[in-house]
Design a protein around this motif. Structure first.
Motif, PDB file in Angstrom:
ATOM      1  N   ASP A  93       0.845  -1.181   0.000  1.00 45.01           N
ATOM      2  CA  ASP A  93       0.000   0.000   0.000  1.00 45.01           C
ATOM      3  C   ASP A  93       0.885   1.238   0.000  1.00 45.01           C
ATOM      4  O   ASP A  93       2.024   1.216   0.479  1.00 45.01           O
ATOM      5  N   VAL A  94       0.328   2.331  -0.526  1.00 41.82           N
ATOM      6  CA  VAL A  94       1.077   3.586  -0.632  1.00 41.82           C
ATOM      7  C   VAL A  94       0.311   4.697   0.069  1.00 41.82           C
ATOM      8  O   VAL A  94      -0.887   4.885  -0.176  1.00 41.82           O
ATOM      9  N   ARG A  95       0.991   5.407   0.949  1.00 43.88           N
ATOM     10  CA  ARG A  95       0.418   6.596   1.583  1.00 43.88           C
ATOM     11  C   ARG A  95       1.383   7.756   1.382  1.00 43.88           C
ATOM     12  O   ARG A  95       2.589   7.626   1.626  1.00 43.88           O
ATOM     13  N   THR A  96       0.841   8.872   0.921  1.00 48.14           N
ATOM     14  CA  THR A  96       1.658  10.058   0.665  1.00 48.14           C
ATOM     15  C   THR A  96       1.143  11.210   1.509  1.00 48.14           C
ATOM     16  O   THR A  96      -0.050  11.506   1.509  1.00 48.14           O
ATOM     17  N   VAL A  97       2.041  11.850   2.224  1.00 44.87           N
ATOM     18  CA  VAL A  97       1.679  12.940   3.125  1.00 44.87           C
ATOM     19  C   VAL A  97       2.484  14.179   2.746  1.00 44.87           C
ATOM     20  O   VAL A  97       3.719  14.146   2.780  1.00 44.87           O
ATOM     21  N   PRO A  98       1.819  15.293   2.388  1.00 45.67           N
ATOM     22  CA  PRO A  98       2.563  16.538   2.155  1.00 45.67           C
ATOM     23  C   PRO A  98       3.233  16.998   3.445  1.00 45.67           C
ATOM     24  O   PRO A  98       2.606  17.019   4.506  1.00 45.67           O
ATOM     25  N   LEU A  99       4.495  17.379   3.372  1.00 48.64           N
ATOM     26  CA  LEU A  99       5.221  17.780   4.578  1.00 48.64           C
ATOM     27  C   LEU A  99       4.596  19.005   5.228  1.00 48.64           C
ATOM     28  O   LEU A  99       4.660  19.161   6.456  1.00 48.64           O
ATOM     29  N   THR A 100       3.975  19.875   4.434  1.00 42.06           N
ATOM     30  CA  THR A 100       3.371  21.081   4.996  1.00 42.06           C
ATOM     31  C   THR A 100       2.130  20.781   5.822  1.00 42.06           C
ATOM     32  O   THR A 100       1.639  21.649   6.549  1.00 42.06           O
ATOM     33  N   ARG A 101       1.632  19.540   5.747  1.00 43.64           N
ATOM     34  CA  ARG A 101       0.465  19.170   6.536  1.00 43.64           C
ATOM     35  C   ARG A 101       0.852  18.363   7.777  1.00 43.64           C
ATOM     36  O   ARG A 101      -0.009  18.013   8.583  1.00 43.64           O
TER      37      ARG A 101
END
Length: 317
Positions: A93-101
Motif C-alpha cells: 500500500d502507498v500513503r503520501t503525506v505533504p510535509l506542509t500538513r
C-alpha cells in the motif's frame, strides 16, 4: 538486488537506500527518484533472522522523503477470500503525506519496540513499527520531517509559548538518577541542533489517586500494590518547533525501572491552542493539550512543575 542478496543483508537494522540495488524487490515497480529524495529508509520485518528465507519479502516499509512529501510504502500480506470478504492479493500500500500538513512527529522506543507516528492537520495518523535497535536512523528521519514541517512564522500561540519557554530557560538538566538516559537524549538533541534550548524539565514523581467515591477507593487500594509514576520529561524549543523528550508513556504503573524513550516534535507555525486541565485520575498531575489543526498532542506533567508553569505563562501571554 537479487533475492539472495536481499536475504543476505537482512537483519533488524534500518538501512538507508542510496542506489536502485538497495530497493527491496517488493517496491521495485514504484516510481522512485533517488536523486530527488532527501532520505530513503527500508524498515525490515519484525522476524528473527533464522525465520527469514530468500523467497520472502523481507521489508515491511520503504520510507521516502523528498522536498515536499513523505511517502510510505507498506507491505501487504495476502489474505484468502472469506464469506462476503474478497481476497486481498499480496503487494504493498502507498500513503503520501505533504510535509506542509505534518503537525506532529513522535518517535518512541521501549526496549526493542519502536514506533514512529506522524499526524497531519486533519487528525489522521500514520504509524510505523520498527526494531528499537535501529533508533538512530529513525532519529535522522524525524530531523528531516521536522525540517519539512516547519514552514512560516510561529502562530500567536507559538510565539507566546516560545517566549514563555525562553523566559524560563535554561532548565538544569538534573531530573534525578533514574533519568540519566533522558539527560543523554537531551544532550544528543542539542548537539544535533545547537539552537535547541531546554526550557523546563522535571524528574519522575509518584502520583496520588483522587479518592472520589467507591471507585476512587478501589483505585487507591490498587495503587498501593502498583503505584503510579509520572515519568521525567524535558521541553525544549528553537524558535521554530517545540520538542518534548521523555518516556514512551507519560504515566507508568508498578516499580519496574523504565528503559523507554520518546521524542515529540511540534512545529510552532501550526500550534493553535495550549490548554491545562487537571488529570482525571491523579490529584497531583496536569494534562497539557497542544492543538494543531485537528490533531491534539497530550502530555502529563506533575502539578506545579516547571513545564506546567511555562504553558500557563504562554496562555496568560
Amino acid at each position: 538486488m537479487t533475492a539472495t542478496t536481499e536475504y543476505d543483508r537482512f537483519g533488524p537494522w534500518i538501512d538507508e537506500v542510496t542506489t536502485p540495488d538497495d530497493v527491496p524487490r517488493l517496491y521495485r515497480d514504484h516510481p522512485l527518484d533517488l536523486d530527488a529524495a532527501r532520505l530513503v529508509l527500508k524498515v525490515p520485518r519484525n522476524i528473527a533472522r533464522r525465520d527469514a528465507t530468500a523467497d520472502m519479502d523481507l521489508y515491511d516499509h520503504l520510507l521516502v522523503v523528498d522536498a515536499t512529501t513523505l511517502t510510505v510504502l507498506s507491505r501487504r500480506a495476502a489474505e484468502r477470500a472469506r464469506r462476503g470478504v474478497p481476497a486481498v492479493p499480496a503487494g504493498y500500500d502507498v500513503r503520501t503525506v505533504p510535509l506542509t500538513r505534518v503537525v506532529v512527529v513522535q518517535e518512541s522506543v521501549d526496549l526493542l519496540d519502536g514506533r514512529l507516528t506522524v499526524r497531519t492537520d486533519d487528525g489522521a495518523a500514520l504509524t510505523v513499527r520498527f526494531n528499537g535497535s535501529a533508533r538512530t536512523q529513525v532519529t535522522r528521519l524525524v530531523d528531516v520531517l521536522r525540517a519539512g514541517a516547519v514552514v512560516g512564522a510561529p502562530t500567536a500561540v507559538g510565539r507566546a509559548l516560545d517566549a514563555a519557554g525562553r523566559a524560563a530557560a535554561p532548565c538544569p538538566l538534573d531530573p534525578g538518577p533514574e533519568d540519566l538516559a533522558l539527560v543523554a537524549d537531551v544532550t544528543a538533541a542539542v548537539r544535533a541542533n545547537p539552537g535547541l534550548v531546554p526550557w523546563a524539565c522535571h524528574g519522575r514523581r509518584r502520583l496520588t489517586v483522587r479518592p472520589t467515591g467507591a471507585l476512587g477507593l478501589v483505585r487507591l487500594a490498587a495503587h498501593v500494590l502498583s503505584p503510579a509514576t509520572v515519568e521525567g520529561a524535558v521541553v525544549a524549543g528553537d524558535g521554530s518547533a517545540v520538542e518534548v523528550l521523555g518516556r514512551s508513556t507519560w504515566v507508568t504503573r508498578g516499580q519496574t525501572p523504565q528503559h523507554s524513550a520518546s521524542r515529540l516534535v511540534l512545529p510552532l507555525s501550526r500550534l493553535d491552542t495550549v490548554a491545562l486541565t487537571p488529570h482525571p485520575l491523579y490529584a497531583d498531575a496536569t494534562q497539557v493539550e497542544l492543538t494543531l489543526g485537528a490533531a491534539v498532542a497530550t502530555i502529563v506533567v506533575p502539578a506545579g512543575s516547571a513545564i506546567e508553569s511555562v504553558v500557563a505563562a504562554a496562555r496568560a501571554g
